[in-house]
Design an enzyme around this catalytic site. Sequence first.
Site, PDB file in Angstrom:
ATOM      1  N   SER A 120       0.825  -1.204   0.000  1.00 25.02           N
ATOM      2  CA  SER A 120       0.000   0.000   0.000  1.00 25.02           C
ATOM      3  C   SER A 120       0.860   1.256   0.000  1.00 25.02           C
ATOM      4  O   SER A 120       1.911   1.311   0.647  1.00 25.02           O
ATOM      5  CB  SER A 120      -0.896   0.008   1.247  1.00 25.02           C
ATOM      6  OG  SER A 120      -1.519   1.257   1.416  1.00 25.02           O
ATOM      7  N   TYR A 143      -2.553  -0.025  10.261  1.00 21.80           N
ATOM      8  CA  TYR A 143      -2.705  -0.706   8.972  1.00 21.80           C
ATOM      9  C   TYR A 143      -1.458  -0.527   8.107  1.00 21.80           C
ATOM     10  O   TYR A 143      -0.895  -1.498   7.582  1.00 21.80           O
ATOM     11  CB  TYR A 143      -3.929  -0.184   8.226  1.00 21.80           C
ATOM     12  CG  TYR A 143      -3.923  -0.534   6.761  1.00 21.80           C
ATOM     13  CD1 TYR A 143      -4.151  -1.846   6.342  1.00 21.80           C
ATOM     14  CD2 TYR A 143      -3.657   0.438   5.790  1.00 21.80           C
ATOM     15  CE1 TYR A 143      -4.116  -2.180   5.000  1.00 21.80           C
ATOM     16  CE2 TYR A 143      -3.628   0.107   4.451  1.00 21.80           C
ATOM     17  CZ  TYR A 143      -3.861  -1.193   4.057  1.00 21.80           C
ATOM     18  OH  TYR A 143      -3.813  -1.525   2.724  1.00 21.80           O
ATOM     19  N   LYS A 147       1.578  -3.316   6.663  1.00 23.42           N
ATOM     20  CA  LYS A 147       2.043  -3.501   5.286  1.00 23.42           C
ATOM     21  C   LYS A 147       3.560  -3.358   5.193  1.00 23.42           C
ATOM     22  O   LYS A 147       4.236  -4.139   4.520  1.00 23.42           O
ATOM     23  CB  LYS A 147       1.354  -2.482   4.365  1.00 23.42           C
ATOM     24  CG  LYS A 147      -0.110  -2.763   4.120  1.00 23.42           C
ATOM     25  CD  LYS A 147      -0.321  -4.082   3.386  1.00 23.42           C
ATOM     26  CE  LYS A 147      -1.757  -4.320   3.003  1.00 23.42           C
ATOM     27  NZ  LYS A 147      -1.954  -5.611   2.303  1.00 23.42           N
TER      28      LYS A 147
END
Length: 359
Positions: A120, A143, A147
């Site tokens: 991402s 989050y 990643k």
Amino acid sequence: MTKTVLITGGSGYIGSTIAHILVTHGFKVVIIDSLDKGYILNSPESACFYNGRISEKALYECIRCEIGKIDVTIHCASYISVPESEVDPVKYITNNVSEFVELLENLPIIDCKRLIFSSSASIYGNKQGALKETSAIAPQSTYAETKWLCEQIGGLAAEQGPLRIINLRYFNPIGTHPDGYCGPGDLNSGSLLNELTKAILSRTPFRITGTDYDTRDGSGIRDYVDVTDLAMAHAKACNLFDTLIDERAALDGPHRTRAINLGSGDGVTVKELIAAAEKALGRKIRTKKAPRRPGDVAGSYADASLAKDLLQWQASTPLETSILRHIDWWQRHRHQQPAPTPISLSSSRPDSVSTSHQP
């Protein structure tokens, strides 16, 4: 020779779109999905489907017996809500990071040495302007941290064994499969296009949060890439995988991973997004100005030149087309999002495994 590709999370929004594109381009597709967030009916009927978590060793043993060797694994199984990751970070660390480690441990069972990781652009943090793969990493959410952790863990694993990894860093996926096979699963995710869609469907004013940024029209800027274009990049990465990694090794020594940004290569402001939606719909959209939200910045977009050079890929779907498909999908599905489909299990396989699409 036909390549066999395993997609984890292949019944989710991005994973299912990738699956359909791969099938169209002659790949044999195998899917592992827990159906926690995905829907089995999103997956291609020709795909071999296995119901369970990517940490379950029995799934890979079954794939090895029934399918054989997997040429490339595309890892899409992930929780993706930034706000939820801040409320429940352990949930995200467990699902996104711990299960990724389990995936790495299970790949040798299916003799798979090539992994494409769905990363991402959020790992770059709150930067502005065009972002290259070499831009500084500064995750601003749990989050995003998961990643980046997975990219680092994958890099360590690749240095110590035969595994090779391509990290595809997504910017903002939008739209749906052009034939309507699959689309986004959560209208309340908080994404800008989802908020615009809700305003359009309810015919209420859309709030433009921040109109005094240092951009060409004062509104924030983002990079939107159609999910079908995104899926095509994965098909190209599967075909060019060995060349990409060999080029990296020749340039940078023993590294066995490569990062590639996937975006339009050009930013779109909030006001430009609204104008594109108005053009697609053929009518005006009511808006109202609102203050900036805490933590918001002017925004960024991809420098997608590496994807063009190495993958011979660039985003090609017009923004208006992506928006229209996105809105049409939610107009048809917002009141009828199906519950996860029950799976019929074969008594000859472990209880968590199925290759049937029948409920």
